[in-house]
Design a protein around this motif. Structure first.
Motif, PDB file in Angstrom:
ATOM      1  N   GLY A 175      -7.098  56.209   1.194  1.00  0.00           N
ATOM      2  CA  GLY A 175      -7.772  56.754   2.353  1.00  0.00           C
ATOM      3  C   GLY A 175      -9.198  57.178   2.050  1.00  0.00           C
ATOM      4  O   GLY A 175      -9.756  56.834   1.002  1.00  0.00           O
ATOM      5  N   PRO A 176      -9.824  57.945   2.934  1.00  0.00           N
ATOM      6  CA  PRO A 176     -11.230  58.342   2.772  1.00  0.00           C
ATOM      7  C   PRO A 176     -11.515  59.093   1.474  1.00  0.00           C
ATOM      8  O   PRO A 176     -12.566  58.882   0.863  1.00  0.00           O
ATOM      9  N   VAL A 177     -10.609  59.959   1.045  1.00  0.00           N
ATOM     10  CA  VAL A 177     -10.854  60.718  -0.182  1.00  0.00           C
ATOM     11  C   VAL A 177     -10.886  59.797  -1.392  1.00  0.00           C
ATOM     12  O   VAL A 177     -11.799  59.877  -2.238  1.00  0.00           O
ATOM     13  N   GLU A 178      -9.892  58.928  -1.481  1.00  0.00           N
ATOM     14  CA  GLU A 178      -9.858  57.972  -2.605  1.00  0.00           C
ATOM     15  C   GLU A 178     -11.085  57.055  -2.579  1.00  0.00           C
ATOM     16  O   GLU A 178     -11.661  56.732  -3.632  1.00  0.00           O
ATOM     17  N   MET A 179     -11.481  56.616  -1.384  1.00  0.00           N
ATOM     18  CA  MET A 179     -12.648  55.748  -1.257  1.00  0.00           C
ATOM     19  C   MET A 179     -13.920  56.476  -1.693  1.00  0.00           C
ATOM     20  O   MET A 179     -14.773  55.902  -2.380  1.00  0.00           O
ATOM     21  N   PHE A 180     -14.044  57.738  -1.309  1.00  0.00           N
ATOM     22  CA  PHE A 180     -15.222  58.532  -1.666  1.00  0.00           C
ATOM     23  C   PHE A 180     -15.322  58.699  -3.181  1.00  0.00           C
ATOM     24  O   PHE A 180     -16.390  58.473  -3.775  1.00  0.00           O
ATOM     25  N   CYS A 181     -14.237  59.066  -3.803  1.00  0.00           N
ATOM     26  CA  CYS A 181     -14.244  59.258  -5.260  1.00  0.00           C
ATOM     27  C   CYS A 181     -14.474  57.940  -5.998  1.00  0.00           C
ATOM     28  O   CYS A 181     -15.212  57.891  -6.998  1.00  0.00           O
ATOM     29  N   SER A 182     -13.853  56.866  -5.508  1.00  0.00           N
ATOM     30  CA  SER A 182     -14.022  55.557  -6.149  1.00  0.00           C
ATOM     31  C   SER A 182     -15.448  55.052  -6.009  1.00  0.00           C
ATOM     32  O   SER A 182     -15.971  54.370  -6.904  1.00  0.00           O
ATOM     33  N   PHE A 183     -16.085  55.368  -4.880  1.00  0.00           N
ATOM     34  CA  PHE A 183     -17.468  54.928  -4.663  1.00  0.00           C
ATOM     35  C   PHE A 183     -18.361  55.416  -5.793  1.00  0.00           C
ATOM     36  O   PHE A 183     -19.109  54.642  -6.399  1.00  0.00           O
ATOM     37  N   PHE A 184     -18.276  56.684  -6.099  1.00  0.00           N
ATOM     38  CA  PHE A 184     -19.138  57.242  -7.141  1.00  0.00           C
ATOM     39  C   PHE A 184     -18.660  56.844  -8.536  1.00  0.00           C
ATOM     40  O   PHE A 184     -19.472  56.581  -9.433  1.00  0.00           O
ATOM     41  N   TYR A 239      -7.750  56.688  -8.659  1.00  0.00           N
ATOM     42  CA  TYR A 239      -8.684  56.533  -9.774  1.00  0.00           C
ATOM     43  C   TYR A 239      -8.677  55.112 -10.328  1.00  0.00           C
ATOM     44  O   TYR A 239      -9.667  54.660 -10.919  1.00  0.00           O
ATOM     45  N   ILE A 240      -7.584  54.393 -10.113  1.00  0.00           N
ATOM     46  CA  ILE A 240      -7.526  53.008 -10.593  1.00  0.00           C
ATOM     47  C   ILE A 240      -8.600  52.173  -9.908  1.00  0.00           C
ATOM     48  O   ILE A 240      -9.207  51.285 -10.512  1.00  0.00           O
ATOM     49  N   GLY A 241      -8.843  52.479  -8.631  1.00  0.00           N
ATOM     50  CA  GLY A 241      -9.847  51.713  -7.897  1.00  0.00           C
ATOM     51  C   GLY A 241     -11.238  51.820  -8.472  1.00  0.00           C
ATOM     52  O   GLY A 241     -12.060  50.897  -8.336  1.00  0.00           O
ATOM     53  N   SER A 242     -11.540  52.920  -9.131  1.00  0.00           N
ATOM     54  CA  SER A 242     -12.891  53.109  -9.666  1.00  0.00           C
ATOM     55  C   SER A 242     -13.182  52.195 -10.846  1.00  0.00           C
ATOM     56  O   SER A 242     -14.346  52.035 -11.227  1.00  0.00           O
ATOM     57  N   MET A 243     -12.166  51.588 -11.444  1.00  0.00           N
ATOM     58  CA  MET A 243     -12.383  50.726 -12.604  1.00  0.00           C
ATOM     59  C   MET A 243     -12.159  49.248 -12.295  1.00  0.00           C
ATOM     60  O   MET A 243     -12.242  48.406 -13.185  1.00  0.00           O
ATOM     61  N   LEU A 244     -11.952  48.918 -11.012  1.00  0.00           N
ATOM     62  CA  LEU A 244     -11.648  47.538 -10.669  1.00  0.00           C
ATOM     63  C   LEU A 244     -12.869  46.622 -10.716  1.00  0.00           C
ATOM     64  O   LEU A 244     -12.734  45.406 -10.586  1.00  0.00           O
ATOM     65  N   PHE A 245     -14.062  47.180 -10.900  1.00  0.00           N
ATOM     66  CA  PHE A 245     -15.239  46.324 -11.089  1.00  0.00           C
ATOM     67  C   PHE A 245     -15.140  45.528 -12.381  1.00  0.00           C
ATOM     68  O   PHE A 245     -15.873  44.549 -12.578  1.00  0.00           O
ATOM     69  N   ALA A 246     -14.241  45.920 -13.268  1.00  0.00           N
ATOM     70  CA  ALA A 246     -14.092  45.238 -14.555  1.00  0.00           C
ATOM     71  C   ALA A 246     -13.247  43.970 -14.465  1.00  0.00           C
ATOM     72  O   ALA A 246     -13.114  43.248 -15.458  1.00  0.00           O
ATOM     73  N   ILE A 247     -12.664  43.677 -13.300  1.00  0.00           N
ATOM     74  CA  ILE A 247     -11.811  42.492 -13.166  1.00  0.00           C
ATOM     75  C   ILE A 247     -12.628  41.231 -13.470  1.00  0.00           C
ATOM     76  O   ILE A 247     -13.642  40.977 -12.816  1.00  0.00           O
ATOM     77  N   PRO A 248     -12.224  40.422 -14.437  1.00  0.00           N
ATOM     78  CA  PRO A 248     -12.975  39.209 -14.799  1.00  0.00           C
ATOM     79  C   PRO A 248     -12.606  38.039 -13.899  1.00  0.00           C
ATOM     80  O   PRO A 248     -11.914  37.099 -14.315  1.00  0.00           O
TER      81      PRO A 248
END
Length: 451
Positions: A175-184, A239-248
């Protein structure tokens, strides 16, 4: 950044580096007037090899690299046989009387869809009039492409990851909270990773530092919201979403395409490379989770109606794919085109799972097939490389959440849960390239045959 090592009978001695840069202007003997089609076999072979190594540096698959090298070779009147890996090319050029063999290598693997598009345009242009350019003129054109700077600075790369990962979190159920934290978290993490990459730091150093910063940033922001506004601690699941930029995404998908075309060396090397990146990223995330008592729990239900969820998934999928495209250095128009394709294909995949109880792997296959068909249509209309559209479109379908949960549960000793998440992830990862393969077989006659 060097383009490769050039090993011939007379080895060129350059500076004392692990990957020495080739002075292409000095390698050739051309006087600047002889058309490349009338040049020596040595001159022709340098053009063919340089086209191949630049394409390989863009992250495209072995089939496209070989096809482009063969196209140049046919125009120049020579025969080329090449063996392609993740960062190396060994090839031999033949004419009626002799042959010459070269070995080229890259210092590292990367992705650059803008440069890939430029190279495809170069190959098409060479087919029309390139043979009448001198060798020096050809290398001058290749210099411009090879030396072209990235479209986006690390700050923009960070914003792109922030947009993509926050959208990714919503698509996973956050939701919005997870999205906000993942954004930063994702923004700062990918900014650090991109900054270290721009300084030519080793891949795993930048990856590890970026993932660790992303997870720690998410933790600090979520804990701050919890203490300040009494936010439910269950929001830590994002918090898992914040590291998904690493997906190759590129090596994962191109490995499947290469294996499908029997380019086993390239396919296996790309697959090992992708798996290694996943392992490093998930291990770093797991260590941070253990140190900070984060757990990959289920997201708090959003309570949205099916229609509302579908309507929100469309822009979220667009933002996710657009962000990943920017991370791959796509121009904005190309990134927006990929975003539109991904919005439709990924929303279709998610709706099939929700509305028809279709297994996620089967839905992923249909989503990837849809993305591949749409990308082929756009390729014919706009000329963008298919892979520059399809990979960003289906990276958002790669089950990064499943992969992380598999590593987490195995790490804490819950082997059964970890194995189940691993199998679920593996099934989806297998079906994604299969969807693209079928789309290419249907839409691309050149790709359809093995010869």
């Amino acid at each position: 950044m060097s383009e490769g090592n050039h090993l011939t009978k007379n080895t060129i001695q350059l500076t004392n580096k692990n990957h020495m840069e080739i002075p292409w202007a000095k390698v050739t003997d051309d006087n600047g007037e002889t058309p490349s089609i009338k040049s020596s076999l040595k001159e022709k072979s340098t053009i063919i090899g340089r086209v191949g190594i630049i394409l390989l540096s863009c992250g495209t698959g072995a089939w496209r690299v070989r096809d482009s090298m063969n196209s140049i070779a046919r125009i120049l009147g020579v025969t080329c046989s090449t063996d392609i890996g993740l960062v190396t090319i060994e090839y031999t050029c033949f004419d009626k009387h002799r042959s010459i063999t070269h070995s080229l290598s890259l210092p590292s693997s990367g992705v650059n869809t803008d440069k890939l598009s430029e190279m495809e345009s170069f190959v098409k242009g060479f087919e029309k009039e390139g043979a009448f350019l001198s060798v020096k003129e050809v290398h001058t054109l290749l210099d411009k492409i090879s030396q072209k700077k990235p479209n986006y600075r690390p700050f923009i790369q960070g914003l792109a990851a922030a947009l993509a990962c926050s959208a990714f979190v919503f698509l996973l159920g956050g939701g919005p909270v997870e999205m906000f934290c993942s954004f930063f978290g994702a923004g700062l993490g990918n900014w650090l990773k991109s900054t270290m990459n721009s300084k030519h730091m080793t891949l795993f150093a930048g990856l590890s530092a970026g993932v660790a910063l992303a997870c720690l940033t998410y933790l600090m922001i979520s804990r701050g919201l919890e203490l300040t506004f009494d936010i439910n601690v269950g929001h830590e699941a994002g918090y898992i979403g914040s590291m998904l930029f690493a997906i190759p995404g590129f090596p994962f998908i191109t490995s499947g395409l290469d294996i499908a075309k029997s380019d086993m060396r390239s396919g296996i090397e790309r697959l090992v490379h992708a798996v290694t990146i996943i392992l490093v990223a998930t291990l770093v995330g797991w260590i941070v989770a253990l140190a900070s008592d984060l757990t990959p729990d289920k997201f708090i239900p959003l309570g949205l109606s099916p229609l509302t969820l579908m309507l929100l998934r469309l822009p979220a999928s667009f933002c996710g794919v657009f962000g990943f495209s920017i991370m791959f250095n796509s121009p904005k128009k190309m990134a927006a085109t990929a975003g539109l394709i991904g919005a439709f294909a990924n929303t279709l995949r998610l709706e099939l799972v929700d509305l028809t109880s279709m297994p996620p792997a089967a839905a992923a296959f249909l989503g990837a097939l849809t993305a591949g068909l749409l990308a082929s249509f756009v390729h014919k209309q706009m000329g963008y490389p298919r892979i520059s559209l399809t990979v960003p479109s289906i990276v958002i379908m790669v089950p990064g959440l499943y992969m992380y949960r598999a590593m987490y549960y195995i790490g804490v000793g819950t082997i059964a849960s970890g194995a189940q998440w691993f199998i679920n992830a593996a099934m989806i990862v297998l079906f994604l390239p299969l969807g693209l393969i079928l789309a290419r077989i249907i839409m691309d006659p050149d790709w359809r045959y093995s010869g």
